[in-house]
Design a protein around this motif. Structure first.
Motif, PDB file in Angstrom:
ATOM      1  N   MET A 177     -11.434  73.677 -26.020  1.00  0.00           N
ATOM      2  CA  MET A 177     -11.767  72.394 -25.411  1.00  0.00           C
ATOM      3  C   MET A 177     -12.302  71.385 -26.417  1.00  0.00           C
ATOM      4  SD  MET A 177     -10.900  72.761 -22.250  1.00  0.00           S
ATOM      5  CE  MET A 177     -11.644  71.346 -21.448  1.00  0.00           C
ATOM      6  N   THR A 178     -12.847  71.846 -27.517  1.00  0.00           N
ATOM      7  CA  THR A 178     -13.489  70.924 -28.465  1.00  0.00           C
ATOM      8  C   THR A 178     -12.729  70.747 -29.785  1.00  0.00           C
ATOM      9  OG1 THR A 178     -14.880  72.717 -29.350  1.00  0.00           O
ATOM     10  CG2 THR A 178     -15.781  71.402 -27.541  1.00  0.00           C
ATOM     11  N   LYS A 179     -11.835  71.685 -30.108  1.00  0.00           N
ATOM     12  CA  LYS A 179     -11.207  71.646 -31.428  1.00  0.00           C
ATOM     13  C   LYS A 179      -9.688  71.486 -31.411  1.00  0.00           C
ATOM     14  CE  LYS A 179     -15.204  72.369 -33.406  1.00  0.00           C
ATOM     15  NZ  LYS A 179     -15.880  71.303 -34.190  1.00  0.00           N
ATOM     16  N   THR A 180      -9.051  71.633 -30.258  1.00  0.00           N
ATOM     17  CA  THR A 180      -7.597  71.505 -30.204  1.00  0.00           C
ATOM     18  C   THR A 180      -7.201  70.191 -29.541  1.00  0.00           C
ATOM     19  OG1 THR A 180      -7.357  72.587 -28.037  1.00  0.00           O
ATOM     20  CG2 THR A 180      -7.411  74.019 -29.989  1.00  0.00           C
ATOM     21  N   ILE A 219      -8.796  68.559 -26.139  1.00  0.00           N
ATOM     22  CA  ILE A 219      -9.379  67.214 -26.174  1.00  0.00           C
ATOM     23  C   ILE A 219      -8.671  66.314 -25.162  1.00  0.00           C
ATOM     24  CG2 ILE A 219      -9.690  65.154 -27.607  1.00  0.00           C
ATOM     25  CD1 ILE A 219     -10.045  67.082 -30.003  1.00  0.00           C
ATOM     26  N   ALA A 220      -7.354  66.498 -25.009  1.00  0.00           N
ATOM     27  CA  ALA A 220      -6.610  65.731 -24.010  1.00  0.00           C
ATOM     28  C   ALA A 220      -7.100  66.060 -22.601  1.00  0.00           C
ATOM     29  CB  ALA A 220      -5.116  66.027 -24.128  1.00  0.00           C
ATOM     30  N   MET A 221      -7.397  67.336 -22.356  1.00  0.00           N
ATOM     31  CA  MET A 221      -7.925  67.737 -21.052  1.00  0.00           C
ATOM     32  C   MET A 221      -9.274  67.088 -20.796  1.00  0.00           C
ATOM     33  SD  MET A 221      -6.874  71.775 -21.111  1.00  0.00           S
ATOM     34  CE  MET A 221      -7.811  72.171 -19.632  1.00  0.00           C
ATOM     35  N   ARG A 222     -10.131  67.036 -21.813  1.00  0.00           N
ATOM     36  CA  ARG A 222     -11.432  66.392 -21.662  1.00  0.00           C
ATOM     37  C   ARG A 222     -11.276  64.904 -21.404  1.00  0.00           C
ATOM     38  NH1 ARG A 222     -14.381  67.468 -26.936  1.00  0.00           N
ATOM     39  NH2 ARG A 222     -16.151  66.535 -25.862  1.00  0.00           N
ATOM     40  N   ALA A 223     -10.337  64.283 -22.113  1.00  0.00           N
ATOM     41  CA  ALA A 223     -10.111  62.852 -21.928  1.00  0.00           C
ATOM     42  C   ALA A 223      -9.614  62.560 -20.515  1.00  0.00           C
ATOM     43  CB  ALA A 223      -9.095  62.354 -22.956  1.00  0.00           C
ATOM     44  N   ALA A 224      -8.702  63.399 -20.020  1.00  0.00           N
ATOM     45  CA  ALA A 224      -8.187  63.207 -18.661  1.00  0.00           C
ATOM     46  C   ALA A 224      -9.282  63.407 -17.629  1.00  0.00           C
ATOM     47  CB  ALA A 224      -7.035  64.178 -18.409  1.00  0.00           C
TER      48      ALA A 224
END
Length: 289
Positions: free
Chosen positions: A159-162, A166-171
């Motif tokens: 969740m923090t390095k790929t 990061i796209a999932m977190r942004a969404a």
């Protein structure tokens, strides 16, 4: 006695944390709540039983097949049911009811396919007690803690390095902005459900040798995982981990020092107390951050 109970609490808490992490990931990514995590836990146990005990595949291959199957199953649930319901304007309550229906269907389907009995599953990592200081542990207990912590670390790294994480977190933070910069938001939803199902399945795989495999095995674990997610901070993946460990330790300690008949009551008393004192949970946050 304290350290022996602590070990048992950590073991149980790690499984609760995996279930809670699935709850929090789904809520953080889409604002939705699922009540099918316990049945995903159950299905993971039945799939490893099918591949390993019935198909006689090596354990490593059986576990890989189970994880792949559960990932696709979770994505199929999201793409085939949850997403279409959302497109039709279904409310959050409608989605909750849909996941309750899924859990009931899965539980009854398991009884039709595998039967209503309880199936023994061998302890791959060893059931012989190992003496460490004043504490006795088994290889299976050690494996549960190690595998669970490894899963949590992998989720953190993912969740923090790929880029995909990061796209999932942004969404999760802003769907409109994420779509504007080219992120496939529906794909991140499907991936989140897949990941949540995999985490639940890993819990089922690891606990199968201790509690056996049966159709109703996910019911209590699901409610404890949900409670852990709320205690930790619903929607916060780190809170889910801490909440799961905390509830596991509290449950084991109350069973050892008070009575095993009230261990479930104590956990839910803690849940209610947290909701009164700090409704947002130990960790604040409604998205993965």
């Amino acid at each position: 006695m304290f350290f022996q109970l602590l070990v048992g609490g950590i073991e149980l808490g790690c499984v609760y944390a995996l279930i809670a992490l699935g709850f929090s990931l789904i809520y953080a990514s889409s604002g939705l709540t699922t009540f099918a995590q316990g049945e995903m836990f159950m299905l993971g146990a039945f799939m490893i039983y099918t591949f390993f005990m019935m198909a006689r595949l090596p354990f490593a291959i059986s576990m890989l097949c189970t994880i792949v199957f559960m990932g696709f199953f979770g994505a199929a649930i999201e793409g085939g049911l949850i997403s279409p319901l959302m497109k039709r304007g279904a409310s959050g309550m409608n989605i909750v009811l849909a996941t309750i229906a899924i859990s009931t269907i899965m539980s009854n389907a398991a009884m039709l396919i595998w039967g209503a009995g309880s199936f023994n599953f061998p302890s791959i990592f060893g059931s012989k007690p190992i003496h460490i200081g004043s504490v006795y542990v088994t290889g299976q207990q050690i494996a549960i803690v190690v595998v669970s912590l490894l899963c949590m670390l992998l989720v953190h790294f993912f969740m923090t390095k790929t880029k995909l994480g990061i796209a999932m977190r942004a969404a999760a933070m802003d769907q409109t902005a994420a779509s504007a910069v080219g992120i496939n938001v529906p794909m991140t939803y499907a991936l989140t459900w897949a990941l949540a199902c995999i985490l639940a399945a890993v819990g089922g795989i690891m606990l199968a040798p201790i509690y056996n495999v049966y159709a109703k095995m996910g019911a209590l674990v699901s409610s404890k995982g949900f409670a852990a997610a709320v205690v930790g901070g619903y929607g916060n993946m780190y809170g889910a981990m801490v909440g799961g460990l905390l509830l596991g330790i509290i449950e084991t300690m109350s069973a050892g020092y008070i009575s095993s008949s009230i261990k479930d009551i104590v956990c839910y008393v803690v849940l209610i107390a947290v909701m009164f004192i700090k409704p947002s949970g130990i960790f604040n946050g409604k998205v993965v951050n």
